[in-house]
Design a protein around this motif. Structure first.
Motif, PDB file in Angstrom:
ATOM      1  N   MET A  21       3.080   5.525  13.902  1.00  0.00           N
ATOM      2  CA  MET A  21       1.737   5.170  14.344  1.00  0.00           C
ATOM      3  C   MET A  21       0.691   5.472  13.277  1.00  0.00           C
ATOM      4  O   MET A  21      -0.276   4.715  13.101  1.00  0.00           O
ATOM      5  N   THR A  22       0.892   6.547  12.513  1.00  0.00           N
ATOM      6  CA  THR A  22      -0.050   6.860  11.441  1.00  0.00           C
ATOM      7  C   THR A  22       0.041   5.836  10.326  1.00  0.00           C
ATOM      8  O   THR A  22      -0.973   5.436   9.733  1.00  0.00           O
ATOM      9  N   ASP A  23       1.266   5.394  10.000  1.00  0.00           N
ATOM     10  CA  ASP A  23       1.416   4.282   9.045  1.00  0.00           C
ATOM     11  C   ASP A  23       0.645   3.054   9.532  1.00  0.00           C
ATOM     12  O   ASP A  23      -0.040   2.380   8.754  1.00  0.00           O
ATOM     13  N   PHE A  24       0.805   2.755  10.809  1.00  0.00           N
ATOM     14  CA  PHE A  24       0.158   1.601  11.417  1.00  0.00           C
ATOM     15  C   PHE A  24      -1.364   1.715  11.280  1.00  0.00           C
ATOM     16  O   PHE A  24      -2.044   0.752  10.888  1.00  0.00           O
ATOM     17  N   ALA A  25      -1.889   2.907  11.562  1.00  0.00           N
ATOM     18  CA  ALA A  25      -3.325   3.138  11.428  1.00  0.00           C
ATOM     19  C   ALA A  25      -3.770   2.980   9.979  1.00  0.00           C
ATOM     20  O   ALA A  25      -4.845   2.422   9.698  1.00  0.00           O
ATOM     21  N   ALA A  26      -2.948   3.447   9.038  1.00  0.00           N
ATOM     22  CA  ALA A  26      -3.291   3.346   7.615  1.00  0.00           C
ATOM     23  C   ALA A  26      -3.328   1.887   7.167  1.00  0.00           C
ATOM     24  O   ALA A  26      -4.202   1.492   6.373  1.00  0.00           O
ATOM     25  N   ILE A  27      -2.384   1.076   7.638  1.00  0.00           N
ATOM     26  CA  ILE A  27      -2.367  -0.343   7.280  1.00  0.00           C
ATOM     27  C   ILE A  27      -3.622  -1.037   7.810  1.00  0.00           C
ATOM     28  O   ILE A  27      -4.262  -1.833   7.108  1.00  0.00           O
TER      29      ILE A  27
ATOM     30  N   MET B 200       0.840  -1.189   0.000  1.00  0.00           N
ATOM     31  CA  MET B 200       0.000   0.000   0.000  1.00  0.00           C
ATOM     32  C   MET B 200       0.880   1.246   0.000  1.00  0.00           C
ATOM     33  O   MET B 200       2.065   1.179   0.329  1.00  0.00           O
ATOM     34  N   VAL B 201       0.288   2.394  -0.361  1.00  0.00           N
ATOM     35  CA  VAL B 201       1.020   3.662  -0.405  1.00  0.00           C
ATOM     36  C   VAL B 201       0.339   4.661   0.512  1.00  0.00           C
ATOM     37  O   VAL B 201      -0.882   4.844   0.461  1.00  0.00           O
ATOM     38  N   ARG B 202       1.133   5.293   1.405  1.00  0.00           N
ATOM     39  CA  ARG B 202       0.618   6.369   2.253  1.00  0.00           C
ATOM     40  C   ARG B 202       1.492   7.593   2.060  1.00  0.00           C
ATOM     41  O   ARG B 202       2.702   7.543   2.273  1.00  0.00           O
ATOM     42  N   SER B 203       0.877   8.695   1.621  1.00  0.00           N
ATOM     43  CA  SER B 203       1.597   9.955   1.408  1.00  0.00           C
ATOM     44  C   SER B 203       2.832   9.758   0.527  1.00  0.00           C
ATOM     45  O   SER B 203       3.903  10.312   0.792  1.00  0.00           O
ATOM     46  N   GLY B 204       2.671   8.934  -0.506  1.00  0.00           N
ATOM     47  CA  GLY B 204       3.752   8.706  -1.447  1.00  0.00           C
ATOM     48  C   GLY B 204       4.775   7.677  -1.020  1.00  0.00           C
ATOM     49  O   GLY B 204       5.717   7.383  -1.768  1.00  0.00           O
ATOM     50  N   LEU B 205       4.612   7.109   0.169  1.00  0.00           N
ATOM     51  CA  LEU B 205       5.564   6.129   0.691  1.00  0.00           C
ATOM     52  C   LEU B 205       4.968   4.728   0.590  1.00  0.00           C
ATOM     53  O   LEU B 205       3.874   4.482   1.097  1.00  0.00           O
ATOM     54  N   THR B 206       5.698   3.819  -0.052  1.00  0.00           N
ATOM     55  CA  THR B 206       5.212   2.441  -0.190  1.00  0.00           C
ATOM     56  C   THR B 206       5.505   1.644   1.071  1.00  0.00           C
ATOM     57  O   THR B 206       6.653   1.558   1.512  1.00  0.00           O
ATOM     58  N   LEU B 207       4.469   1.091   1.662  1.00  0.00           N
ATOM     59  CA  LEU B 207       4.571   0.247   2.857  1.00  0.00           C
ATOM     60  C   LEU B 207       4.135  -1.164   2.481  1.00  0.00           C
ATOM     61  O   LEU B 207       3.075  -1.354   1.884  1.00  0.00           O
ATOM     62  N   ARG B 208       4.948  -2.132   2.831  1.00  0.00           N
ATOM     63  CA  ARG B 208       4.666  -3.520   2.474  1.00  0.00           C
ATOM     64  C   ARG B 208       4.139  -4.297   3.673  1.00  0.00           C
ATOM     65  O   ARG B 208       4.594  -4.093   4.796  1.00  0.00           O
ATOM     66  N   TYR B 209       3.197  -5.172   3.417  1.00  0.00           N
ATOM     67  CA  TYR B 209       2.796  -6.138   4.434  1.00  0.00           C
ATOM     68  C   TYR B 209       2.380  -7.423   3.745  1.00  0.00           C
ATOM     69  O   TYR B 209       2.020  -7.441   2.578  1.00  0.00           O
ATOM     70  N   ARG B 210       2.459  -8.501   4.498  1.00  0.00           N
ATOM     71  CA  ARG B 210       2.134  -9.830   3.976  1.00  0.00           C
ATOM     72  C   ARG B 210       0.967 -10.402   4.782  1.00  0.00           C
ATOM     73  O   ARG B 210       0.914 -10.242   6.004  1.00  0.00           O
ATOM     74  N   ILE B 211       0.040 -11.040   4.088  1.00  0.00           N
ATOM     75  CA  ILE B 211      -1.091 -11.703   4.726  1.00  0.00           C
ATOM     76  C   ILE B 211      -0.904 -13.208   4.588  1.00  0.00           C
ATOM     77  O   ILE B 211      -0.715 -13.723   3.488  1.00  0.00           O
TER      78      ILE B 211
ATOM     79  N   ASP C  44      11.019  -4.531   3.384  1.00  0.00           N
ATOM     80  CA  ASP C  44      10.729  -4.197   1.993  1.00  0.00           C
ATOM     81  C   ASP C  44       9.881  -2.944   1.845  1.00  0.00           C
ATOM     82  O   ASP C  44       9.452  -2.613   0.727  1.00  0.00           O
ATOM     83  N   SER C  45       9.615  -2.233   2.945  1.00  0.00           N
ATOM     84  CA  SER C  45       8.976  -0.919   2.848  1.00  0.00           C
ATOM     85  C   SER C  45      10.031   0.124   2.466  1.00  0.00           C
ATOM     86  O   SER C  45      11.225  -0.073   2.665  1.00  0.00           O
ATOM     87  N   GLU C  46       9.555   1.248   1.911  1.00  0.00           N
ATOM     88  CA  GLU C  46      10.488   2.270   1.429  1.00  0.00           C
ATOM     89  C   GLU C  46      11.163   3.026   2.567  1.00  0.00           C
ATOM     90  O   GLU C  46      10.610   3.156   3.668  1.00  0.00           O
TER      91      GLU C  46
END
Length: 285
Positions: free
Chosen positions: A72-78, A1-12, A57-59
């Motif tokens: 914490m905001t990244d965490f909330a966005a995920i 996913m992308v938050r404020s232009g930053l790519t954040l990776r997660y695995r399910i 693997d996040s930016e």
């Protein structure tokens, strides 16, 4: 996913129809370090493992933007992203070290969205360490933090010529962790580049000593956490369990378990005991 232009990776991992558990790693770590824990949960839970910004693997953030509120905001966005995929709150969250701190801040800010929390070695800064960190004048602390950040930006990236050399280095840092686990964690902590391999995490991490959060502030914050909290600490860690250093009862509903002889990576060092304790907590809460 992308938050404020930053790519954040997660695995399910696993069946998305099962109850979801999110595992948040700590500083200079990565999501794949949870693989052995995932294996012990995935039959009964859908497990989510995010990489923090600047980790795994996040930016990376140019210049080093790694503030507590950013995390914490990244965490909330995920979690919002997961909710959009049908994984409804309240959430079950397990966090280690920095990840435990982030999860605790989230649970305080959004108490209605958290069903339970496991905090592994992440209950704020111990009072003695806080006073040690703040005995210098604030201006001096900020100067040293800026100088270290500038020096880091000029430093050449550490390169391991082979993956085995990176594994050897991690074994030196975590001698109590079983060899199978530390090798797995190390191999997923590196990426190939010209000349060899480097750690995935951003070298600009870890410059927060200029403005640590005081015990008074985080204890006041944690009063807003309404869910059951399991706190896990190792007696051989670089920090001390909350019942020994003045932090005491920081959450309204908390249970503390200490692992005799374990260090900061207690979930790796004592995997069987750790799995027994978190499975009992997950099933009872």
């Amino acid at each position: 996913m992308v938050r404020s232009g930053l790519t954040l990776r997660y695995r399910i991992w696993g069946d998305r129809q099962k109850p979801m558990v999110l595992l948040q790693h700590g500083g200079r770590d990565h999501a794949r370090s949870w693989d052995f824990v995932v294996a012990g949960l995935v039959d009964d839970y859908c497990v989510v493992t995010p990489d923090l910004r600047g980790h795994g693997d996040s930016e990376h953030v140019p210049g080093g933007g790694y503030d507590s509120l950013d995390y914490m905001t990244d965490f909330a966005a995920i979690l919002e992203d997961l909710e959009g995929q049908g994984m409804a709150p309240p959430f079950r969250i397990i966090g280690h070290s920095l990840g435990g701190n982030i999860a605790s801040h989230y649970a305080a800010a959004f108490p209605e969205r958290v069903k339970l929390l496991v905090n592994i070695e992440g209950v704020g800064t111990p009072p003695a360490l806080y006073h040690q960190m703040t005995e210098q004048p604030a201006g001096q602390r900020w100067r040293e933090a800026a100088e270290k950040r500038l020096a880091e930006s000029r430093r050449e990236l550490r390169i391991f010529k082979t993956p085995e050399l990176a594994v050897r280095r991690m074994k030196q840092l975590h001698a109590r962790v079983p060899e199978e686990i530390v090798e797995h964690v190390a191999l997923h902590a590196i990426r190939q580049r010209e000349g060899g391999f480097s750690w995935k995490y951003d070298g600009m991490l870890g410059f927060s000593r200029h403005r640590p959060q005081s015990p008074e502030e985080y204890i006041d914050l944690y009063r807003s956490v309404s869910c059951p909290v399991l706190i896990l600490y190792g007696t051989n860690s670089f920090t001390t369990p909350p019942d020994q250093d003045g932090r005491g009862q920081v959450f309204a509903q908390q249970k503390l378990i200490t692992y005799e002889g374990a260090g900061h990576w207690l979930h790796h060092e004592r995997l069987d005991d750790f799995m027994r304790d978190i499975r009992a907590f997950l099933s009872a809460s």
